[in-house]
Design a protein around this motif. Structure first.
Motif, PDB file in Angstrom:
ATOM      1  N   LYS A 133      32.448 -54.682  51.208  1.00 49.40           N
ATOM      2  CA  LYS A 133      33.256 -55.417  50.236  1.00 49.40           C
ATOM      3  C   LYS A 133      33.981 -54.444  49.326  1.00 49.40           C
ATOM      4  N   GLU A 134      35.292 -54.536  49.365  1.00 49.35           N
ATOM      5  CA  GLU A 134      36.140 -53.764  48.479  1.00 49.35           C
ATOM      6  C   GLU A 134      36.173 -54.468  47.121  1.00 49.35           C
ATOM      7  N   LYS A 135      36.134 -53.736  46.032  1.00 48.74           N
ATOM      8  CA  LYS A 135      36.175 -54.296  44.689  1.00 48.74           C
ATOM      9  C   LYS A 135      37.565 -54.080  44.115  1.00 48.74           C
ATOM     10  N   LEU A 136      38.228 -55.205  43.757  1.00 50.98           N
ATOM     11  CA  LEU A 136      39.625 -55.150  43.342  1.00 50.98           C
ATOM     12  C   LEU A 136      39.865 -55.975  42.086  1.00 50.98           C
ATOM     13  N   GLY A 137      40.991 -55.731  41.474  1.00 52.92           N
ATOM     14  CA  GLY A 137      41.423 -56.546  40.348  1.00 52.92           C
ATOM     15  C   GLY A 137      42.854 -56.996  40.554  1.00 52.92           C
ATOM     16  N   LEU A 138      43.104 -58.277  40.357  1.00 51.32           N
ATOM     17  CA  LEU A 138      44.461 -58.799  40.266  1.00 51.32           C
ATOM     18  C   LEU A 138      44.833 -58.604  38.808  1.00 51.32           C
ATOM     19  N   CYS A 139      45.714 -57.671  38.534  1.00 52.64           N
ATOM     20  CA  CYS A 139      45.877 -57.144  37.179  1.00 52.64           C
ATOM     21  C   CYS A 139      47.270 -57.329  36.595  1.00 52.64           C
ATOM     22  N   LEU A 140      47.281 -57.419  35.288  1.00 52.88           N
ATOM     23  CA  LEU A 140      48.495 -57.352  34.496  1.00 52.88           C
ATOM     24  C   LEU A 140      48.295 -56.201  33.516  1.00 52.88           C
ATOM     25  N   GLU A 141      49.121 -55.181  33.619  1.00 51.13           N
ATOM     26  CA  GLU A 141      49.074 -54.072  32.664  1.00 51.13           C
ATOM     27  C   GLU A 141      50.260 -54.231  31.725  1.00 51.13           C
ATOM     28  N   TYR A 142      49.993 -54.089  30.423  1.00 51.44           N
ATOM     29  CA  TYR A 142      51.056 -54.254  29.440  1.00 51.44           C
ATOM     30  C   TYR A 142      50.797 -53.328  28.246  1.00 51.44           C
ATOM     31  N   PRO A 143      51.848 -53.045  27.461  1.00 57.80           N
ATOM     32  CA  PRO A 143      51.699 -52.115  26.343  1.00 57.80           C
ATOM     33  C   PRO A 143      50.696 -52.609  25.295  1.00 57.80           C
ATOM     34  N   MET A 144      49.968 -51.686  24.734  1.00 56.29           N
ATOM     35  CA  MET A 144      48.993 -51.976  23.690  1.00 56.29           C
ATOM     36  C   MET A 144      49.639 -52.722  22.521  1.00 56.29           C
ATOM     37  N   GLU A 145      50.890 -52.420  22.223  1.00 51.43           N
ATOM     38  CA  GLU A 145      51.571 -53.054  21.078  1.00 51.43           C
ATOM     39  C   GLU A 145      51.770 -54.561  21.277  1.00 51.43           C
ATOM     40  N   TYR A 146      51.576 -55.066  22.496  1.00 57.07           N
ATOM     41  CA  TYR A 146      51.702 -56.500  22.760  1.00 57.07           C
ATOM     42  C   TYR A 146      50.418 -57.260  22.435  1.00 57.07           C
ATOM     43  N   ALA A 147      49.315 -56.543  22.230  1.00 52.81           N
ATOM     44  CA  ALA A 147      48.024 -57.200  21.971  1.00 52.81           C
ATOM     45  C   ALA A 147      48.133 -58.124  20.765  1.00 52.81           C
ATOM     46  N   GLY A 157      49.856 -65.760  30.702  1.00 49.20           N
ATOM     47  CA  GLY A 157      50.215 -66.984  31.420  1.00 49.20           C
ATOM     48  C   GLY A 157      50.800 -66.687  32.785  1.00 49.20           C
ATOM     49  N   VAL A 158      51.600 -65.613  32.868  1.00 53.46           N
ATOM     50  CA  VAL A 158      52.156 -65.197  34.158  1.00 53.46           C
ATOM     51  C   VAL A 158      51.027 -64.860  35.120  1.00 53.46           C
ATOM     52  N   LEU A 159      50.065 -64.053  34.662  1.00 53.47           N
ATOM     53  CA  LEU A 159      48.975 -63.673  35.562  1.00 53.47           C
ATOM     54  C   LEU A 159      48.094 -64.862  35.917  1.00 53.47           C
ATOM     55  N   ASP A 160      47.880 -65.765  34.978  1.00 53.86           N
ATOM     56  CA  ASP A 160      47.095 -66.966  35.283  1.00 53.86           C
ATOM     57  C   ASP A 160      47.763 -67.768  36.404  1.00 53.86           C
ATOM     58  N   GLU A 161      49.082 -67.894  36.359  1.00 54.16           N
ATOM     59  CA  GLU A 161      49.812 -68.603  37.413  1.00 54.16           C
ATOM     60  C   GLU A 161      49.761 -67.841  38.734  1.00 54.16           C
ATOM     61  N   VAL A 162      49.855 -66.521  38.668  1.00 56.38           N
ATOM     62  CA  VAL A 162      49.730 -65.699  39.872  1.00 56.38           C
ATOM     63  C   VAL A 162      48.351 -65.926  40.496  1.00 56.38           C
ATOM     64  N   ALA A 163      47.316 -65.922  39.667  1.00 52.61           N
ATOM     65  CA  ALA A 163      45.938 -66.122  40.157  1.00 52.61           C
ATOM     66  C   ALA A 163      45.791 -67.483  40.848  1.00 52.61           C
ATOM     67  N   ASP A 164      46.452 -68.505  40.305  1.00 51.65           N
ATOM     68  CA  ASP A 164      46.382 -69.829  40.901  1.00 51.65           C
ATOM     69  C   ASP A 164      46.961 -69.869  42.318  1.00 51.65           C
ATOM     70  N   SER A 165      47.954 -69.028  42.577  1.00 56.41           N
ATOM     71  CA  SER A 165      48.617 -69.031  43.885  1.00 56.41           C
ATOM     72  C   SER A 165      48.144 -67.890  44.797  1.00 56.41           C
ATOM     73  N   PHE A 166      47.296 -67.016  44.287  1.00 51.53           N
ATOM     74  CA  PHE A 166      46.905 -65.796  44.988  1.00 51.53           C
ATOM     75  C   PHE A 166      46.118 -66.066  46.262  1.00 51.53           C
TER      76      PHE A 166
END
Length: 171
Positions: A133-147, A157-166
């Motif tokens: 079993k390969e261990k992976l992450g479906l990831c969104l990387e974004y700048p710290m200043e967006y926190a 929200g974009v990644l949540d929608e991606v996860a729904d269709s993944f």
């Protein structure tokens, strides 16, 4: 007045991220993944071995470089591997800077953590590959200043929608 912020300028409403509200399907047969994502993200190839199925945010209609953020990707690096191992052994991430939410279905959990000076929001999963079993992450990387901003909420929200269709596709 428009203030420049890194790669992205701050828009009149205070946000830097603007979505197109149209989706397209990203299919990466080499990596074995498929998902739907807003057309503000474009598929590209990465030279990094640990990055698969990479889609980068397109700012002002211009393609950004493969190492620009925000981006959506499937990641196989040690940070993801160790977090999944710890979660499977102890049911936690093992890191006080990570907020983690267990999930059911194809994803083990989703989490937010710091990642090499940026933020990483990801869905952890495993994929069968050559008998292990390969261990992976479906990831969104974004700048710290967006926190803790509206931009972070939009991107998550974009990644949540991606996860729904993944989907993991068979090669």
């Amino acid at each position: 007045m428009v203030k420049k912020m890194g790669l992205f300028k701050r828009l009149k409403d205070g946000n830097r991220i603007k979505l197109c509200n149209e989706k397209h399907v990203i299919t990466d047969t080499e990596a074995g993944f498929e998902y739907e994502i807003d057309t503000a993200f474009r598929q590209t190839r990465s030279n990094a071995m640990e990055v698969e199925a990479l889609s980068i945010y397109v700012s002002d209609g211009k393609e950004n470089k493969q190492n620009d953020v925000p981006c959506v990707m499937v990641l196989t690096d040690p940070v993801i591997y160790e977090a999944i191992e710890t979660y499977k052994e102890k049911g936690i991430s093992g890191d006080e800077t990570t907020s983690l939410e267990p999930l059911k279905g194809q994803f083990l959990y989703r989490a937010v953590t710091e990642y090499y000076g940026d933020m990483l929001y990801y869905y952890a999963f495993e994929k069968e590959k050559r008998g292990h079993k390969e261990k992976l992450g479906l990831c969104l990387e974004y700048p710290m200043e967006y926190a803790k901003t509206n931009d972070e909420r939009v991107l998550k929200g974009v990644l949540d929608e991606v996860a729904d269709s993944f989907k993991v596709i068979n090669l």
